[in-house]
Design a protein around this motif. Structure first.
Motif, PDB file in Angstrom:
ATOM      1  N   ALA A 139      48.931  57.059  74.598  1.00  0.00           N
ATOM      2  CA  ALA A 139      50.139  56.298  74.265  1.00  0.00           C
ATOM      3  C   ALA A 139      51.345  57.227  74.244  1.00  0.00           C
ATOM      4  CB  ALA A 139      49.977  55.603  72.922  1.00  0.00           C
ATOM      5  N   ASP A 140      51.156  58.440  73.744  1.00  0.00           N
ATOM      6  CA  ASP A 140      52.234  59.431  73.681  1.00  0.00           C
ATOM      7  C   ASP A 140      52.677  59.843  75.083  1.00  0.00           C
ATOM      8  OD1 ASP A 140      54.002  61.361  72.652  1.00  0.00           O
ATOM      9  OD2 ASP A 140      52.470  62.916  72.741  1.00  0.00           O
ATOM     10  N   SER A 144      50.601  52.754  80.410  1.00  0.00           N
ATOM     11  CA  SER A 144      50.623  51.347  80.043  1.00  0.00           C
ATOM     12  C   SER A 144      49.282  50.979  79.395  1.00  0.00           C
ATOM     13  CB  SER A 144      50.870  50.531  81.308  1.00  0.00           C
ATOM     14  OG  SER A 144      50.769  49.181  81.028  1.00  0.00           O
ATOM     15  N   MET A 145      49.347  50.512  78.163  1.00  0.00           N
ATOM     16  CA  MET A 145      48.125  50.162  77.423  1.00  0.00           C
ATOM     17  C   MET A 145      48.291  48.788  76.794  1.00  0.00           C
ATOM     18  SD  MET A 145      47.650  53.699  75.352  1.00  0.00           S
ATOM     19  CE  MET A 145      46.067  53.528  74.560  1.00  0.00           C
ATOM     20  N   LYS A 146      47.254  47.965  76.876  1.00  0.00           N
ATOM     21  CA  LYS A 146      47.406  46.643  76.277  1.00  0.00           C
ATOM     22  C   LYS A 146      46.937  46.589  74.830  1.00  0.00           C
ATOM     23  CE  LYS A 146      43.100  44.743  77.939  1.00  0.00           C
ATOM     24  NZ  LYS A 146      42.399  43.591  78.463  1.00  0.00           N
ATOM     25  N   ASP A 147      46.384  47.687  74.361  1.00  0.00           N
ATOM     26  CA  ASP A 147      45.966  47.758  72.963  1.00  0.00           C
ATOM     27  C   ASP A 147      45.700  49.216  72.605  1.00  0.00           C
ATOM     28  OD1 ASP A 147      45.328  46.831  70.486  1.00  0.00           O
ATOM     29  OD2 ASP A 147      43.793  45.433  71.157  1.00  0.00           O
ATOM     30  N   MET A 148      45.604  49.507  71.313  1.00  0.00           N
ATOM     31  CA  MET A 148      45.136  50.822  70.887  1.00  0.00           C
ATOM     32  C   MET A 148      43.608  50.767  70.878  1.00  0.00           C
ATOM     33  SD  MET A 148      47.507  52.913  70.437  1.00  0.00           S
ATOM     34  CE  MET A 148      46.645  54.239  69.630  1.00  0.00           C
ATOM     35  N   ARG A 187      43.404  44.493  68.100  1.00  0.00           N
ATOM     36  CA  ARG A 187      44.026  43.176  68.218  1.00  0.00           C
ATOM     37  C   ARG A 187      42.997  42.111  68.564  1.00  0.00           C
ATOM     38  NH1 ARG A 187      46.355  41.146  72.514  1.00  0.00           N
ATOM     39  NH2 ARG A 187      46.428  43.164  73.536  1.00  0.00           N
ATOM     40  N   TYR A 220      43.924  51.749  62.354  1.00  0.00           N
ATOM     41  CA  TYR A 220      45.043  51.290  63.183  1.00  0.00           C
ATOM     42  C   TYR A 220      46.378  51.571  62.501  1.00  0.00           C
ATOM     43  CZ  TYR A 220      48.073  48.174  65.856  1.00  0.00           C
ATOM     44  OH  TYR A 220      49.084  47.681  66.616  1.00  0.00           O
ATOM     45  N   LYS A 224      49.312  53.807  64.091  1.00  0.00           N
ATOM     46  CA  LYS A 224      50.632  53.218  64.306  1.00  0.00           C
ATOM     47  C   LYS A 224      51.702  54.064  63.627  1.00  0.00           C
ATOM     48  CE  LYS A 224      53.050  48.854  63.728  1.00  0.00           C
ATOM     49  NZ  LYS A 224      52.983  47.483  63.246  1.00  0.00           N
ATOM     50  N   LEU A 227      52.418  57.311  65.559  1.00  0.00           N
ATOM     51  CA  LEU A 227      53.225  57.118  66.761  1.00  0.00           C
ATOM     52  C   LEU A 227      54.683  56.831  66.393  1.00  0.00           C
ATOM     53  CD1 LEU A 227      50.885  55.018  69.046  1.00  0.00           C
ATOM     54  CD2 LEU A 227      51.884  57.210  69.624  1.00  0.00           C
ATOM     55  N   LEU A 228      54.881  55.976  65.385  1.00  0.00           N
ATOM     56  CA  LEU A 228      56.243  55.638  64.990  1.00  0.00           C
ATOM     57  C   LEU A 228      56.965  56.848  64.414  1.00  0.00           C
ATOM     58  CD1 LEU A 228      55.899  52.074  63.447  1.00  0.00           C
ATOM     59  CD2 LEU A 228      56.594  52.717  65.738  1.00  0.00           C
ATOM     60  N   LYS A 230      56.628  59.975  65.332  1.00  0.00           N
ATOM     61  CA  LYS A 230      57.130  60.836  66.415  1.00  0.00           C
ATOM     62  C   LYS A 230      58.347  60.212  67.081  1.00  0.00           C
ATOM     63  CE  LYS A 230      56.743  63.301  70.498  1.00  0.00           C
ATOM     64  NZ  LYS A 230      56.046  63.513  71.746  1.00  0.00           N
ATOM     65  N   TYR A 231      58.342  58.883  67.244  1.00  0.00           N
ATOM     66  CA  TYR A 231      59.420  58.248  68.002  1.00  0.00           C
ATOM     67  C   TYR A 231      60.492  57.620  67.125  1.00  0.00           C
ATOM     68  CZ  TYR A 231      56.827  59.430  72.058  1.00  0.00           C
ATOM     69  OH  TYR A 231      56.195  60.158  73.021  1.00  0.00           O
ATOM     70  N   GLY A 233      60.527  55.641  64.593  1.00  0.00           N
ATOM     71  CA  GLY A 233      60.482  54.218  64.254  1.00  0.00           C
ATOM     72  C   GLY A 233      60.185  53.950  62.790  1.00  0.00           C
TER      73      GLY A 233
ATOM     74  N   VAL B  11      61.204  49.915  67.136  1.00  0.00           N
ATOM     75  CA  VAL B  11      60.262  50.734  67.914  1.00  0.00           C
ATOM     76  C   VAL B  11      58.875  50.108  67.807  1.00  0.00           C
ATOM     77  CG1 VAL B  11      59.285  53.028  68.232  1.00  0.00           C
ATOM     78  CG2 VAL B  11      61.622  52.788  67.427  1.00  0.00           C
ATOM     79  N   ILE B  13      54.633  49.988  69.314  1.00  0.00           N
ATOM     80  CA  ILE B  13      53.578  50.786  69.932  1.00  0.00           C
ATOM     81  C   ILE B  13      52.798  49.895  70.902  1.00  0.00           C
ATOM     82  CG2 ILE B  13      53.449  52.169  67.823  1.00  0.00           C
ATOM     83  CD1 ILE B  13      50.614  50.993  67.445  1.00  0.00           C
ATOM     84  N   GLY B  15      50.190  47.521  72.492  1.00  0.00           N
ATOM     85  CA  GLY B  15      49.227  46.596  71.905  1.00  0.00           C
ATOM     86  C   GLY B  15      49.780  45.781  70.757  1.00  0.00           C
ATOM     87  N   THR B  40      53.136  46.694  76.054  1.00  0.00           N
ATOM     88  CA  THR B  40      52.194  47.584  76.730  1.00  0.00           C
ATOM     89  C   THR B  40      52.697  49.021  76.757  1.00  0.00           C
ATOM     90  OG1 THR B  40      53.168  47.125  78.880  1.00  0.00           O
ATOM     91  CG2 THR B  40      51.269  45.803  78.255  1.00  0.00           C
TER      92      THR B  40
END
Lengths: 237, 239
Positions: A139-140, A144-148, A187, A220, A224, A227-228, A230-231, A233, B11, B13, B15, B40
Motif C-alpha cells: 500500500a505504501d 492498486s489494492m481492493k482491500d488490506m 472488508r 486492521y 490503518k 498508513l494514515l 505516514k500520509y 491523515g 486521507v 487507505i 480497501g 483502491t
C-alpha cells in the motif's frame, strides 16, 4: 486438565501488543514494520522491474514474488540458517498467494514485483506478521489494492480456542496443540491463507475462524493508523 | 438511501468503504463493489458532485501518452535505443524519433546517445501490452549534460511543480538552478555551483517527504530564504 489460563496471562481472545510503522526503509518503493508481541517483521517492496528468468513473466500482469527470511539471530537462541530452505520457500509461496487476491497489477505487464520480508526477532506467528507487513508495504508503494490483508494465528490448545499463539504456547506439552495460521481480508471476510499444524475438531476450527473475524478488526485498525500516520491523515482530537 | 462515509480531502487507505448505495459514482482510484464504493489507493478524497475520486499520495509510474519524462540510455541496437524511464518495461527510442539528421546505414549510434546518457523525452505511444515509444523531436526535448539526478515518488510531481509551475519557479529563482521535472519522478538539476544545487535538492526532497501538508509553498519559500540568504538569481537559463 483443560487449558483455561494462558501461559503469559492473556485473555483467551486477547492478541499480543500490535504495532506497525510504514516507510521504514527509505530506498525501497514501499516498506513497513509489523510487530506482534516479540515477533518483528520488516517488509520492503522493490519494483516493478524485469523478471529473470524471462519465462516466469506473465504477458498480461506482473508477478508477485515474496521472499520470507528469518535472520540468523532471530530465534530463541539457536542460530537460524538464513536463506532459502524448504520451510522459507513454502512460506514465501503462501505469502504471495495470500496477497495476490487484493492486488491489481495489470498496469505492469511482463514485470515482477519483489517483496522482501525479514524477521529480525521471532516468537511464533512469523508468516502472519510477514503478511501484515507486506500488505502495508505494498500500500505504501502505491499499488492498486481492493482491500488490506490482515493475518494472525489462532490456536486450539488442549481443547480451548485461543488467539495469537506465542512460541511457549506453540510448544505446550501438557496437551495437544493445533496452530492455525490465517489471513483474511477485513472488508469481505474472505480467507486468503489457512494452514494448520496439529489436529483439531471441526467445531474448534469453526470457532477459531469466528474468533479470527473478531481479532483481525484490531489488526486492521493498527494497519490503518500506521498508513494514515505516514500520509498525514491522523486527525488531531 | 445512499450514505457518504468520508469527507472531502480526507486521507483514505486501500480497501476503505467510501460510500454506500448507488447515488455515488467511482472515478480514478475507486471502484464499485456491490452496493459500495471502495478506495483502491492510498490517497486524498476529492468529491465533485456525485463523483468520488482518489488523488494518490504514493504511486508507481505508469507511462501515459504525452508525459514528459527524464530517462537514460540502458542499451542500444543498430536502429534504436532502449531508455530506462523508471517503468518496468524499457521505452524504445527509434532512429527517426531521435534526430532529424540523416543517419547512414551501419553508423555508430553512440554519437547521438550512448549508454548512461540522460535525456528529456516525451511518451509518443503506449500500446495495449504496455510497450512504450518515446520521441525527442519536439521543442524542449533534449539530451542532458552534467548536473545531477534525483528521484522522487511520481505522485509528488504535481506538488513539486506547483500550480502553473509556481513551486518549481521559486526553487529555480532562489537557487539559480536549471531544473527539469519528469512525470516519472526523475528530476534533473544543474546549478551555478554545488552549494545551490544542494539547496535545491534539499528543497525538493522536503516537498517529497511532506507533500500532504498545507501551506507548502510558504514553507519552501521560507526554507529557501533562510538557506540562500534571500538572494535572487534573476534571469536563469530556460530548462
Amino acid at each position: 486438565m483443560a487449558y483455561t489460563k494462558r501461559l503469559d496471562g492473556r485473555k483467551l481472545d486477547e492478541l499480543r501488543k500490535v504495532e506497525a510503522k510504514v516507510g521504514v526503509i527509505k530506498t525501497a518503493a514501499g516498506s513497513a514494520m509489523f510487530r506482534m508481541g516479540n515477533t518483528i517483521a520488516y517488509a520492503a517492496v522493490r519494483g516493478p522491474r524485469e523478471v529473470f528468468p524471462r519465462s516466469m513473466a506473465k504477458p498480461d500482469t506482473a508477478v508477485l514474488r515474496c521472499y520470507y527470511d528469518m535472520m540468523a539471530f532471530s530465534g530463541a537462541g539457536e542460530r537460524v540458517r538464513p536463506g532459502p530452505s524448504r520451510r522459507s520457500k513454502e512460506i514465501s509461496m503462501v505469502t504471495a498467494k495470500a496477497l495476490e487476491p487484493v492486488l491489481d497489477l495489470t498496469e505492469f505487464p511482463k514485470s515482477g514485483i519483489d517483496v522482501f520480508i525479514e524477521l529480525i526477532q521471532t516468537d511464533a506467528g512469523t508468516r502472519c506478521a510477514g503478511i501484515c507487513a507486506a500488505a502495508l508495504a505494498l500500500a505504501d508503494a502505491g499499488f492498486s489494492m481492493k482491500d488490506m490483508v490482515c493475518a494472525v494465528a489462532m490456536g486450539v490448545i488442549d481443547g480451548t480456542v485461543v488467539a495469537d499463539l506465542d512460541k511457549a504456547e506453540e510448544d505446550y506439552d501438557k496437551g495437544p496443540v493445533a496452530d492455525l495460521a490465517m489471513a483474511m481480508l477485513p472488508r469481505s471476510g474472505e480467507v486468503t491463507l489457512m494452514q494448520m499444524d496439529g489436529e483439531a475438531s471441526q467445531e474448534h476450527i469453526i470457532e477459531a475462524v469466528e474468533l479470527m473475524k473478531k481479532s483481525i478488526k484490531k489488526i486492521y485498525e493498527v494497519q490503518k493508523k500506521a498508513l494514515l500516520e505516514k500520509y498525514g491523515g491522523v486527525k488531531d482530537e | 438511501m445512499s450514505k457518504l462515509l468520508i469527507e472531502d480531502k480526507e486521507v483514505v487507505i486501500p480497501g476503505q468503504i467510501l460510500a454506500e448505495g448507488m447515488d455515488y459514482l467511482p472515478s480514478n482510484g475507486a471502484i464499485r463493489e456491490g452496493d459500495n464504493i471502495i478506495s483502491t489507493s492510498m490517497g486524498v478524497v476529492s468529491l465533485s458532485g456525485r463523483l468520488i475520486k482518489i488523488i494518490p499520495l504514493t504511486k508507481r509510474y505508469v507511462p501515459q501518452i504525452g508525459d514528459v519524462v527524464v530517462g537514460f540510455v540502458k542499451d542500444l541496437t543498430y536502429s534504436s535505443w532502449f531508455i530506462d524511464i523508471g517503468y518496468s518495461n524499457d521505452a524504445v527510442l527509434s532512429m527517426k524519433d531521435a534526430t532529424s539528421d540523416f543517419i547512414e546505414r551501419g553508423a555508430d549510434l553512440t554519437q547521438y546517445f550512448s549508454h548512461g546518457d540522460y535525456m528529456v523525452a516525451k511518451i509518443a505511444n503506449v500500446t495495449k501490452t504496455k510497450a512504450v515509444d518515446i520521441t525527442m523531436r519536439e521543442p524542449g526535448l533534449k539530451k542532458l549534460y552534467g548536473g545531477k539526478i534525483i528521484e522522487v515518488n511520481p505522485a509528488r510531481v504535481p506538488r513539486i511543480i506547483g500550480k502553473q509551475g509556481s513551486m518549481i519557479k521559486i526553487i529555480k529563482d532562489s537557487t539559480g538552478c536549471m531544473i527539469t521535472v519528469g512525470q516519472n519522478g526523475i528530476i534533473w538539476l544543474k546549478g551555478p555551483d554545488l552549494k545551490n544545487e544542494l539547496i535545491a535538492t534539499e528543497a525538493i526532497m522536503r516537498i517529497n517527504e511532506c507533500s500532504y501538508t498545507q501551506g507548502l509553498t510558504e514553507q519552501t519559500e521560507a526554507f529557501l530564504k533562510e538557506r540562500t540568504g534571500g538572494k535572487q538569481h534573476g534571469v536563469h537559463q530556460e530548462a
